[in-house]
Design a protein around this motif. Structure first.
Motif, mmCIF file in Angstrom:
data_model
loop_
_atom_site.group_PDB
_atom_site.id
_atom_site.type_symbol
_atom_site.label_atom_id
_atom_site.label_comp_id
_atom_site.label_asym_id
_atom_site.label_seq_id
_atom_site.Cartn_x
_atom_site.Cartn_y
_atom_site.Cartn_z
ATOM 1 N N LEU A 138 36.996 7.290 -67.541
ATOM 2 C CA LEU A 138 38.229 7.177 -66.596
ATOM 3 C C LEU A 138 37.975 6.952 -65.291
ATOM 4 O O LEU A 138 39.097 6.640 -64.375
ATOM 5 C CB LEU A 138 39.608 7.949 -67.003
ATOM 6 C CG LEU A 138 39.753 8.082 -68.521
ATOM 7 C CD1 LEU A 138 40.953 9.130 -68.489
ATOM 8 C CD2 LEU A 138 40.530 7.019 -68.697
ATOM 9 N N TRP A 139 36.799 7.126 -64.730
ATOM 10 C CA TRP A 139 36.555 7.102 -63.537
ATOM 11 C C TRP A 139 36.479 5.563 -62.842
ATOM 12 O O TRP A 139 35.960 4.772 -63.621
ATOM 13 C CB TRP A 139 34.936 7.519 -63.357
ATOM 14 C CG TRP A 139 34.419 7.079 -62.043
ATOM 15 C CD1 TRP A 139 33.435 6.388 -61.727
ATOM 16 C CD2 TRP A 139 34.699 7.694 -60.785
ATOM 17 N NE1 TRP A 139 33.144 6.053 -60.215
ATOM 18 C CE2 TRP A 139 33.979 7.286 -59.658
ATOM 19 C CE3 TRP A 139 35.532 8.911 -60.094
ATOM 20 C CZ2 TRP A 139 33.630 7.724 -58.305
ATOM 21 C CZ3 TRP A 139 35.438 9.107 -58.921
ATOM 22 C CH2 TRP A 139 34.803 8.659 -57.657
ATOM 23 N N THR A 140 37.139 5.345 -62.000
ATOM 24 C CA THR A 140 37.241 3.807 -61.712
ATOM 25 C C THR A 140 36.587 3.475 -60.155
ATOM 26 O O THR A 140 37.437 2.754 -59.407
ATOM 27 C CB THR A 140 38.860 3.312 -61.578
ATOM 28 O OG1 THR A 140 39.629 4.188 -60.736
ATOM 29 C CG2 THR A 140 39.240 3.279 -62.951
ATOM 30 N N GLY A 141 35.780 4.239 -59.717
ATOM 31 C CA GLY A 141 35.041 3.983 -58.518
ATOM 32 C C GLY A 141 34.164 3.042 -58.460
ATOM 33 O O GLY A 141 34.097 2.082 -59.538
ATOM 34 N N VAL A 180 38.714 1.286 -66.441
ATOM 35 C CA VAL A 180 37.741 2.236 -67.096
ATOM 36 C C VAL A 180 36.293 1.664 -66.619
ATOM 37 O O VAL A 180 36.056 0.478 -66.646
ATOM 38 C CB VAL A 180 37.897 2.571 -68.661
ATOM 39 C CG1 VAL A 180 39.010 3.278 -68.933
ATOM 40 C CG2 VAL A 180 37.600 1.216 -69.362
ATOM 41 N N SER A 181 35.471 2.753 -66.561
ATOM 42 C CA SER A 181 34.035 2.236 -66.667
ATOM 43 C C SER A 181 33.516 2.397 -68.153
ATOM 44 O O SER A 181 33.960 3.173 -68.821
ATOM 45 C CB SER A 181 33.211 2.922 -65.579
ATOM 46 O OG SER A 181 32.931 4.215 -65.819
ATOM 47 N N ILE A 182 32.315 1.608 -68.285
ATOM 48 C CA ILE A 182 32.024 1.414 -69.929
ATOM 49 C C ILE A 182 30.376 1.861 -70.062
ATOM 50 O O ILE A 182 29.541 1.202 -69.007
ATOM 51 C CB ILE A 182 32.308 0.428 -70.736
ATOM 52 C CG1 ILE A 182 33.794 -0.065 -70.750
ATOM 53 C CG2 ILE A 182 31.773 0.525 -72.138
ATOM 54 C CD1 ILE A 182 34.541 0.901 -71.655
ATOM 55 N N ALA A 183 30.162 2.635 -70.850
ATOM 56 C CA ALA A 183 28.785 2.825 -70.833
ATOM 57 C C ALA A 183 28.378 2.776 -72.357
ATOM 58 O O ALA A 183 28.948 2.947 -73.315
ATOM 59 C CB ALA A 183 28.540 4.375 -70.431
ATOM 60 N N TRP A 184 26.806 2.422 -72.550
ATOM 61 C CA TRP A 184 26.422 2.648 -73.787
ATOM 62 C C TRP A 184 25.132 3.660 -73.832
ATOM 63 O O TRP A 184 24.517 3.836 -72.893
ATOM 64 C CB TRP A 184 25.646 1.047 -74.015
ATOM 65 C CG TRP A 184 26.408 0.043 -74.148
ATOM 66 C CD1 TRP A 184 26.901 -1.019 -73.318
ATOM 67 C CD2 TRP A 184 27.049 -0.269 -75.550
ATOM 68 N NE1 TRP A 184 27.752 -1.966 -73.924
ATOM 69 C CE2 TRP A 184 27.851 -1.553 -75.484
ATOM 70 C CE3 TRP A 184 26.892 0.269 -76.931
ATOM 71 C CZ2 TRP A 184 28.393 -2.218 -76.504
ATOM 72 C CZ3 TRP A 184 27.566 -0.513 -78.002
ATOM 73 C CH2 TRP A 184 28.257 -1.727 -77.808
ATOM 74 N N PHE A 185 25.239 4.211 -75.284
ATOM 75 C CA PHE A 185 24.299 5.131 -75.411
ATOM 76 C C PHE A 185 23.792 4.855 -76.893
ATOM 77 O O PHE A 185 24.282 4.047 -77.569
ATOM 78 C CB PHE A 185 25.283 6.551 -75.612
ATOM 79 C CG PHE A 185 26.002 7.141 -74.319
ATOM 80 C CD1 PHE A 185 26.898 6.696 -74.045
ATOM 81 C CD2 PHE A 185 25.241 8.262 -73.720
ATOM 82 C CE1 PHE A 185 27.912 7.154 -72.929
ATOM 83 C CE2 PHE A 185 25.898 8.589 -72.525
ATOM 84 C CZ PHE A 185 26.887 7.971 -72.101
ATOM 85 N N ARG A 186 22.734 5.519 -77.016
ATOM 86 C CA ARG A 186 22.025 5.390 -78.338
ATOM 87 C C ARG A 186 21.340 6.677 -78.858
ATOM 88 O O ARG A 186 21.122 7.656 -77.820
ATOM 89 C CB ARG A 186 21.021 4.179 -78.321
ATOM 90 C CG ARG A 186 19.769 4.728 -77.496
ATOM 91 C CD ARG A 186 18.715 3.263 -77.463
ATOM 92 N NE ARG A 186 17.535 3.601 -76.711
ATOM 93 C CZ ARG A 186 16.892 2.728 -76.451
ATOM 94 N NH1 ARG A 186 16.759 1.266 -76.884
ATOM 95 N NH2 ARG A 186 15.673 3.025 -75.832
ATOM 96 N N ARG A 187 21.328 6.778 -79.784
ATOM 97 C CA ARG A 187 20.751 8.112 -80.661
ATOM 98 C C ARG A 187 19.881 7.647 -81.712
ATOM 99 O O ARG A 187 20.276 6.996 -82.800
ATOM 100 C CB ARG A 187 21.878 9.117 -81.192
ATOM 101 C CG ARG A 187 20.968 10.121 -81.664
ATOM 102 C CD ARG A 187 22.187 11.080 -82.233
ATOM 103 N NE ARG A 187 22.611 12.039 -81.130
ATOM 104 C CZ ARG A 187 23.492 12.799 -81.000
ATOM 105 N NH1 ARG A 187 24.499 12.838 -82.206
ATOM 106 N NH2 ARG A 187 23.821 13.395 -80.015
ATOM 107 N N ALA A 188 18.572 7.843 -81.912
ATOM 108 C CA ALA A 188 17.489 7.498 -82.679
ATOM 109 C C ALA A 188 17.329 8.685 -83.612
ATOM 110 O O ALA A 188 17.614 9.838 -83.130
ATOM 111 C CB ALA A 188 16.018 6.964 -81.967
#
Length: 126
Positions: A100-103, A32-40
């Protein structure tokens, strides 16, 4: 199926540092690739960083570039977000998400994500 669990949030003063962790269960991290998000409070969720499945590609939003660093430890199935020189405007609930993108690249768009963690709160105040 995969589960993501964030940890490491807390309260810091401006200029301080925190390291967030995102532990992944149910899938090998290199799938998997992983991303971080935030919500203020009162704002829309913002994608701030991501790391590709092989770890070779990373991406940062302009709001955190130069201050935050994303990394991964495949042996621990964990992704980290090192946050330095924190500002009051960095206060938010931070969530990690798996794509799930593994590029060769990664993405920080919500619609690309397949699994989400519940988030961890970061507060920045004197």
């Amino acid at each position: 199926q995969a589960q993501l669990v964030e940890s490491g949030g807390g309260s810091v003063q401006p200029g301080g540092s925190l390291t967030l962790s995102c532990a992944i269960f149910g899938r090998p991290l290199d799938h998997v690739s992983i991303a971080w998000f935030r919500r203020a409070p009162g704002k829309e969720r913002e994608g701030i960083s991501c790391i590709s499945s092989n770890g070779d590609f990373t991406k940062y939003s302009d709001s955190v570039k130069g201050r935050f660093t994303i990394s991964r430890d495949n042996a621990k199935n964990t992704v980290y977000l090192q946050m330095n020189n924190l500002k009051p405007e960095d206060a938010a609930v931070y969530s990690c998400a798996a794509d799930l993108w593994t590029g060769a690249r990664c993405f920080t768009t919500e619609r690309s994500m397949d699994y989400w963690g519940k988030g961890t709160l970061v507060t920045v105040s004197p």
